[in-house]
Design an enzyme around this catalytic site. Structure first.
Site, PDB file in Angstrom:
ATOM      1  CE  LYS A 170      -3.055  25.690  -6.691  1.00  0.00           C
ATOM      2  NZ  LYS A 170      -2.361  26.061  -5.491  1.00  0.00           N
ATOM      3  CG  ASP A 204     -12.532  11.700  -1.235  1.00  0.00           C
ATOM      4  OD1 ASP A 204     -11.351  11.338  -1.406  1.00  0.00           O
ATOM      5  OD2 ASP A 204     -12.838  12.870  -0.953  1.00  0.00           O
ATOM      6  CD  GLU A 251       2.481   8.193   5.328  1.00  0.00           C
ATOM      7  OE1 GLU A 251       1.492   7.772   4.727  1.00  0.00           O
ATOM      8  OE2 GLU A 251       2.861   9.385   5.242  1.00  0.00           O
ATOM      9  CG  ASP A 262      -1.720  13.456  -0.567  1.00  0.00           C
ATOM     10  OD1 ASP A 262      -2.631  13.291   0.260  1.00  0.00           O
ATOM     11  OD2 ASP A 262      -0.518  13.380  -0.267  1.00  0.00           O
ATOM     12  CB  THR A 292      -8.268   3.797   4.445  1.00  0.00           C
ATOM     13  OG1 THR A 292      -9.044   4.935   4.064  1.00  0.00           O
ATOM     14  CG2 THR A 292      -8.115   2.868   3.256  1.00  0.00           C
ATOM     15  CD  GLU A 293      -6.068   4.874   9.401  1.00  0.00           C
ATOM     16  OE1 GLU A 293      -5.854   4.799   8.173  1.00  0.00           O
ATOM     17  OE2 GLU A 293      -5.487   4.153  10.229  1.00  0.00           O
ATOM     18  CE1 TYR A 294      -6.178  10.892   5.706  1.00  0.00           C
ATOM     19  CE2 TYR A 294      -7.387  12.311   4.199  1.00  0.00           C
ATOM     20  CZ  TYR A 294      -6.358  12.117   5.088  1.00  0.00           C
ATOM     21  OH  TYR A 294      -5.499  13.153   5.374  1.00  0.00           O
ATOM     22  CD  GLU A 295     -13.071   2.649   2.484  1.00  0.00           C
ATOM     23  OE1 GLU A 295     -11.867   2.326   2.465  1.00  0.00           O
ATOM     24  OE2 GLU A 295     -13.971   1.904   2.046  1.00  0.00           O
ATOM     25  CD  GLU A 318      -2.737   1.495   2.369  1.00  0.00           C
ATOM     26  OE1 GLU A 318      -3.616   2.360   2.289  1.00  0.00           O
ATOM     27  OE2 GLU A 318      -2.506   0.842   3.413  1.00  0.00           O
TER      28      GLU A 318
END
Ligand SMILES: C[S@@+](CC[C@H](N)C(=O)[O-])C[C@H]1O[C@@H](n2cnc3c(N)ncnc32)[C@H](O)[C@@H]1O
Length: 209
Positions: free
Chosen positions: A120, A152, A68, A116, A189-192, A43
């Site tokens: 731009k 997302d 990470e 991320d 995931t945490e963000y999910e 990952e």
């Protein structure tokens, strides 16, 4: 990702049995760390680790490595692992830009979760699905290249579909609303978790070439 300095993060990371500090030593030979020939899944941008920990626990016959970039994030995963024993999991603190200097022809699957978006245009090459990264991924896959992505961000998703297609990938599976499709085997995931609680749509795609 909001970054707060975590006191002693560097030391906690370096002492963890899960973290590979001398990762350059294992290029082409990461299997030796696990003492088996099971497939290696990575990952990229694993954040605080919920996904890779969950995947490793539910798939003991696959070896997982989480990558990470930031100490202050990785240390959170390391802390979660303190009292756990998961032999098929390792973590590396590194920038994915160097992924092809660290791994060689030994990876079976890559996960890109809520990467991320770099909205731009002038930053588009920094997206983990840009041709810059896809070229690097080519060098680390063992046989077939297999990438699974969740996001997302609709624009990043559309960009990534185009990018995969331009790079010769074939779509195996696509969901334009994961939580109204088949969620079998989905590990959050945490963000999910945050996005789902917010009612946001989650997109998912898996591709191969
Ligand atoms: C938006 S967060 C998502 C974290 C996690 N995947 C999740 O879904 O909860 C993106 C993560 O990717 C990491 N990241 C971004 N670019 C990276 C790179 N080039 N190499 C390694 N990690 C990276 C960030 O530090 C951050 O932790």
């Amino acid at each position: 990702m909001r970054l707060r300095n975590v006191r002693g993060a560097n030391e906690i990371i370096e002492k963890s049995k899960y973290v590979i500090n001398n990762y350059f030593d294992y290029k082409g030979n990461f299997s030796s760390l696990f003492d088996n020939g099971n497939p290696i899944h990575i990952e990229v941008g694993m954040g605080k680790g919920d996904f890779i920990i969950g995947m490793a626990l539910s798939n003991p016959n696959i070896n997982f490595i989480g990558i990470e970039k930031f100490d202050s994030v990785l240390v959170r995963a390391v802390q979660k692992l303190e009292d756990m024993d998961i032999p098929n999991l390792r973590l590396i603190r590194m920038d994915a830009l160097n992924i092809d200097s660290v791994f060689s022809k030994e990876v079976s699957c890559l996960y890109l979760n809520f990467s991320d978006p770099w909205p731009k245009e002038r930053h588009s090459k920094r997206r983990l699905t840009s041709d810059v990264f896809l070229a690097k991924y080519d060098l680390i896959f063992k046989d077939m290249c297999l990438v699974v992505m969740k996001t997302d961000n609709r624009k990043l998703f559309e960009y990534s579909i185009m990018s995969f297609n331009n790079y010769g990938y074939t779509i195996d599976d696509i969901s334009l609303d994961l939580y109204h499709d088949d969620l079998t085997g989905n590990v959050q995931t945490e963000y999910e978790k945050k996005f789902v609680a917010n009612g946001d749509i989650i997109y998912r795609i898996s591709v191969h070439k």
